[in-house]
Design a protein around this motif. Structure first.
Motif, PDB file in Angstrom:
ATOM      1  N   GLU A 252       0.809  -1.212   0.000  1.00 20.67           N
ATOM      2  CA  GLU A 252       0.000   0.000   0.000  1.00 20.67           C
ATOM      3  C   GLU A 252       0.845   1.266   0.000  1.00 20.67           C
ATOM      4  N   THR A 253       2.086   1.157   0.335  1.00 24.69           N
ATOM      5  CA  THR A 253       2.942   2.339   0.391  1.00 24.69           C
ATOM      6  C   THR A 253       3.757   2.543  -0.882  1.00 24.69           C
ATOM      7  N   VAL A 286       3.149  10.357  -4.482  1.00 27.95           N
ATOM      8  CA  VAL A 286       2.722  11.705  -4.116  1.00 27.95           C
ATOM      9  C   VAL A 286       1.340  11.668  -3.466  1.00 27.95           C
ATOM     10  N   ILE A 287       0.422  10.895  -4.064  1.00 28.92           N
ATOM     11  CA  ILE A 287      -0.934  10.792  -3.522  1.00 28.92           C
ATOM     12  C   ILE A 287      -0.917  10.119  -2.151  1.00 28.92           C
ATOM     13  N   TRP A 288      -0.118   9.056  -2.029  1.00 24.83           N
ATOM     14  CA  TRP A 288      -0.041   8.341  -0.761  1.00 24.83           C
ATOM     15  C   TRP A 288       0.536   9.232   0.346  1.00 24.83           C
ATOM     16  N   GLN A 289       1.592   9.949   0.050  1.00 21.23           N
ATOM     17  CA  GLN A 289       2.193  10.828   1.046  1.00 21.23           C
ATOM     18  C   GLN A 289       1.240  11.942   1.446  1.00 21.23           C
ATOM     19  N   ARG A 290       0.459  12.432   0.474  1.00 18.52           N
ATOM     20  CA  ARG A 290      -0.528  13.459   0.792  1.00 18.52           C
ATOM     21  C   ARG A 290      -1.593  12.896   1.748  1.00 18.52           C
ATOM     22  N   HIS A 291      -2.020  11.669   1.469  1.00 17.94           N
ATOM     23  CA  HIS A 291      -2.999  11.021   2.341  1.00 17.94           C
ATOM     24  C   HIS A 291      -2.443  10.839   3.750  1.00 17.94           C
TER      25      HIS A 291
END
Length: 332
Positions: A252-253, A286-291
């Motif tokens: 997931e990461t 980028v999306i994961w880190q934003r989440h």
């Protein structure tokens, strides 16, 4: 065919298909689950068959963390030293710490820390995304959350805290855990909740949470931000604080898939065909880190940072991190 992780549908709801790819077929049947996912009943049966070993593992993890209570940070009738204070007029001679007083020209009283137990509520997310794992060698996230919840209860019961298990059914009151069979009682209640768990994610009802308590949430953190924020705000009105133990599969990461990959649904029956490439992985990062940043900001603003745990890491690391959060004062 790789299993479609729920995080992908939630974080990239409009993910594009690979150039030139035909529209993938929808999953057939309402009971469909992709490879590496497991139904709630099957997972509950599997855990029930291994329950004695899982209980032993939870007790062992709790014991390894240590038996020290997290600080209550006020004077009281406990055994732990809190502070020295100047003796007042009429103070009983037995209350004076003569060794400390002999160092100066004033008498001091040695105060102990309060031992009033906290009320700590425990909740496990049993939605379909929690019943997924990226590799056969990794446990489903729900299994790891199950063990961590039991280990946390074992640790906190040993410290004298009051533990309540929050139910997923709104008509069922929280289960109060006590006595020498508390952990076994909790395990059976968790298994019963898992058997009847809905596929869609949810959060516990705040009406069942006592005021000025702490809530330990064992889930993957894949909740709509507005839903999580509303839950935390409602807790704040009850002077309660939640700590999320964010249980994640390592896939997931990083989104570690290459080439054309068809992802099939876990919590819905949609399907997407994506072309795994460094560009897709960078965009996803980028999306994961934003989440993650948004999740951490919401939890920290509400009083407690999340504890992130990967299922390829030992359970002990998560419990030690949780113990540190509690000891540091991340509590109501």
């Amino acid at each position: 065919m790789a299993a479609f992780p729920s995080f992908l549908s939630r974080l990239i709801p409009n993910a594009a298909r690979a150039p030139g790819a035909s529209r993938p077929a929808q999953a057939a049947g309402t009971g469909f689950l992709p490879r590496n996912a497991i139904t709630a009943t099957a997972l509950a049966d599997d855990l029930a068959g291994r329950l004695p070993a899982l209980l032993v593992a939870a007790e062992r993890i709790a014991h390894a963390v240590g038996q020290g209570s997290h600080a209550r940070r006020r004077a009281g009738q406990g055994d732990e030293f809190w502070q020295y204070r100047p003796a007042t007029q009429g103070e009983a001679a037995s209350a004076i710490d003569w060794r400390q007083s002999a160092r100066g020209d004033r008498a001091f009283v040695r105060e102990r820390e309060a031992q009033t137990p906290h009320t700590i509520c425990i909740w496990c997310d049993n939605s379909a995304s929690m019943r997924w794992h990226s590799e056969q060698g990794l446990p489903p996230k729900a299994e790891r959350a199950f063990v961590l919840a039991l280990a946390s209860a074992a640790m906190l019961l040993r410290q004298g805290e009051q533990i309540r298990l929050l139910a997923t059914n709104p008509t069922t009151p929280p289960l109060r855990l006590h006595g020498h069979r508390a952990l076994e009682q909790m395990a059976h209640a968790l298994l019963a909740a898992l058997r009847h768990a809905p596929d869609t994610p949810d959060l516990p009802l705040t009406a069942a949470i006592p005021a000025r308590s702490r809530v330990l949430l064992f889930g993957d953190g894949l909740y709509p931000p507005a839903q999580l924020e509303a839950f935390l705000r409602q807790l704040a009105t009850r002077q309660a604080t939640a700590t999320l133990v964010e249980t994640l599969d390592p896939a997931e990461t990083t989104l570690p898939y290459s080439g054309p990959t068809r992802f099939t649904g876990v919590e819905d029956d949609t399907a997407r065909l994506l072309y795994g490439s460094p560009t897709l992985q960078q965009d996803y990062a980028v999306i994961w880190q934003r989440h993650q940043a948004q999740l951490r900001a919401l939890c920290t603003a509400a009083g407690s940072p999340p504890v992130v745990h990967m299922t390829d890491q030992p359970s002990l690391t998560a419990l030690m991190a949780l113990h540190t959060v509690l000891a540091a004062g991340g509590r109501p």
